[in-house]
Design a protein around this motif. Sequence first.
Motif, short mmCIF file in Angstrom:
data_model
loop_
_atom_site.label_atom_id
_atom_site.label_comp_id
_atom_site.label_asym_id
_atom_site.label_seq_id
_atom_site.Cartn_x
_atom_site.Cartn_y
_atom_site.Cartn_z
N GLU A 34 33.12 44.68 -14.94
CA GLU A 34 32.83 46.09 -14.69
C GLU A 34 34.08 46.91 -14.97
O GLU A 34 34.74 47.41 -14.06
CB GLU A 34 32.39 46.28 -13.23
CG GLU A 34 31.76 47.64 -12.94
CD GLU A 34 31.31 47.77 -11.49
OE1 GLU A 34 32.16 48.10 -10.64
OE2 GLU A 34 30.12 47.53 -11.22
N GLN A 38 34.33 50.92 -9.65
CA GLN A 38 33.17 51.59 -9.07
C GLN A 38 32.95 53.01 -9.58
O GLN A 38 31.83 53.52 -9.54
CB GLN A 38 33.29 51.61 -7.54
CG GLN A 38 33.23 50.24 -6.89
CD GLN A 38 33.21 50.32 -5.38
OE1 GLN A 38 32.26 50.80 -4.78
NE2 GLN A 38 34.28 49.85 -4.75
N SER A 112 33.83 45.34 -3.80
CA SER A 112 32.46 45.67 -4.20
C SER A 112 31.63 46.06 -2.99
O SER A 112 31.61 45.34 -1.98
CB SER A 112 31.81 44.48 -4.90
OG SER A 112 32.53 44.12 -6.07
N LYS A 114 28.54 46.34 -0.69
CA LYS A 114 27.39 45.46 -0.46
C LYS A 114 26.11 46.28 -0.60
O LYS A 114 26.02 47.40 -0.08
CB LYS A 114 27.46 44.83 0.93
CG LYS A 114 28.63 43.87 1.12
CD LYS A 114 28.63 43.32 2.54
CE LYS A 114 29.83 42.39 2.77
NZ LYS A 114 29.86 41.90 4.17
N LYS A 122 19.56 49.75 -6.87
CA LYS A 122 20.57 49.81 -7.93
C LYS A 122 20.16 50.81 -9.01
O LYS A 122 21.01 51.49 -9.60
CB LYS A 122 20.76 48.42 -8.54
CG LYS A 122 21.53 47.43 -7.67
CD LYS A 122 23.00 47.79 -7.62
CE LYS A 122 23.82 46.74 -6.89
NZ LYS A 122 23.99 45.50 -7.61
N HIS A 238 31.87 46.32 2.53
CA HIS A 238 32.40 46.01 1.21
C HIS A 238 32.94 44.59 1.20
O HIS A 238 33.32 44.05 2.24
CB HIS A 238 33.52 46.97 0.83
CG HIS A 238 33.07 48.36 0.54
ND1 HIS A 238 32.66 49.23 1.53
CD2 HIS A 238 32.96 49.04 -0.64
CE1 HIS A 238 32.31 50.39 0.97
NE2 HIS A 238 32.48 50.29 -0.34
N ASN A 241 37.30 41.69 -3.85
CA ASN A 241 37.15 40.71 -4.92
C ASN A 241 38.41 39.84 -5.03
O ASN A 241 39.26 40.05 -5.89
CB ASN A 241 36.86 41.43 -6.24
CG ASN A 241 35.61 42.29 -6.16
OD1 ASN A 241 34.59 41.86 -5.66
ND2 ASN A 241 35.71 43.52 -6.65
#
Length: 312
Positions: A34, A38, A112, A114, A122, A238, A241
């Motif tokens: 990605e 975000q 990320s 949740k 989404k 969250h 990562n």
Amino acid sequence: MYKTVIIGTGPGGLTAAIYLARANLNPLVIEGQEPGGQLTTTTEVENFPGFPEGIMGPELMDNMRKQAERFGAQFKSGWVNQVDLSKRPFTLQVEDLGEIQAESVIVSTGASAKYLGIPGEKENVGRGVSTCATCDGFFFRNKKIIVIGGGDSAMEEANYLTRFASEVVLVNRRSELRASKIMQDRARANGKISWSLNRTPLEVVSGEQGVTGLKVRNNDTGEDEIIETNGVFVAIGHTPNTGFLGGQLTTDDHGYLLVKPGTTETNIPGVFACGDVQDSRYRQAISAAGTGCMAALDTERYLENAEAAAAV
């Protein structure tokens, strides 16, 4: 062999890349699945300084990347599967790229949000579904919105959103809340917050203009109902990562990387952390960019000191 490798391309990683590239350190930036973090899933960003009319999230990230490239930062796409931070140079195993060695590493892999994993969720991110009240609350002025969650973050988001919304409905799949008593009391004392407890979210309902409702199951009656709303804020936490690090860097109880106060230094010299991967509190683009600057300056000093020590 690289002087420094930056893992991640959110505001923190890209800001670090700009500073290090301007210092002629030619950083290698590894993009994950990605690129841009975000913010690439955000529509309009109105709270990043320097853009009085706002800017689209993907455009902001693209501009940051171009700025870093202009000064000589290199970008490669790949997924960092494993790292060895036990000896120098550090070694990174990157899918599709193989083994990469670096004298220093900046971890900027973010956290990320949740999601519930329900239909319509989404697909409607940026069209009424959000995971950040401080980012998107302004867009729901005088509208009815839903906050999903039962922890402290959900209470905090619900309270914050009452600054803008005409009504905030807090939905939780249990009748009890996980939030601390003080946070619950604060939310219950807010007249703009109504409660829809013991409801299991099933689907985000939307139309051409975006979100129109949330379909839930009433766990008391077993019946399905639709709560009308203009926006759904998912506040169930969250996940930082950090799994690829294999526990080599010290984290808090929630998995966020711990850094030496006032710096971006981790427990391993030469490894630094910036952005949301080490920030469970603010989680803003501007604060991530600030720590990216700090990480770059910390890295530059570390490399200078290492070279000086090697020359003695």
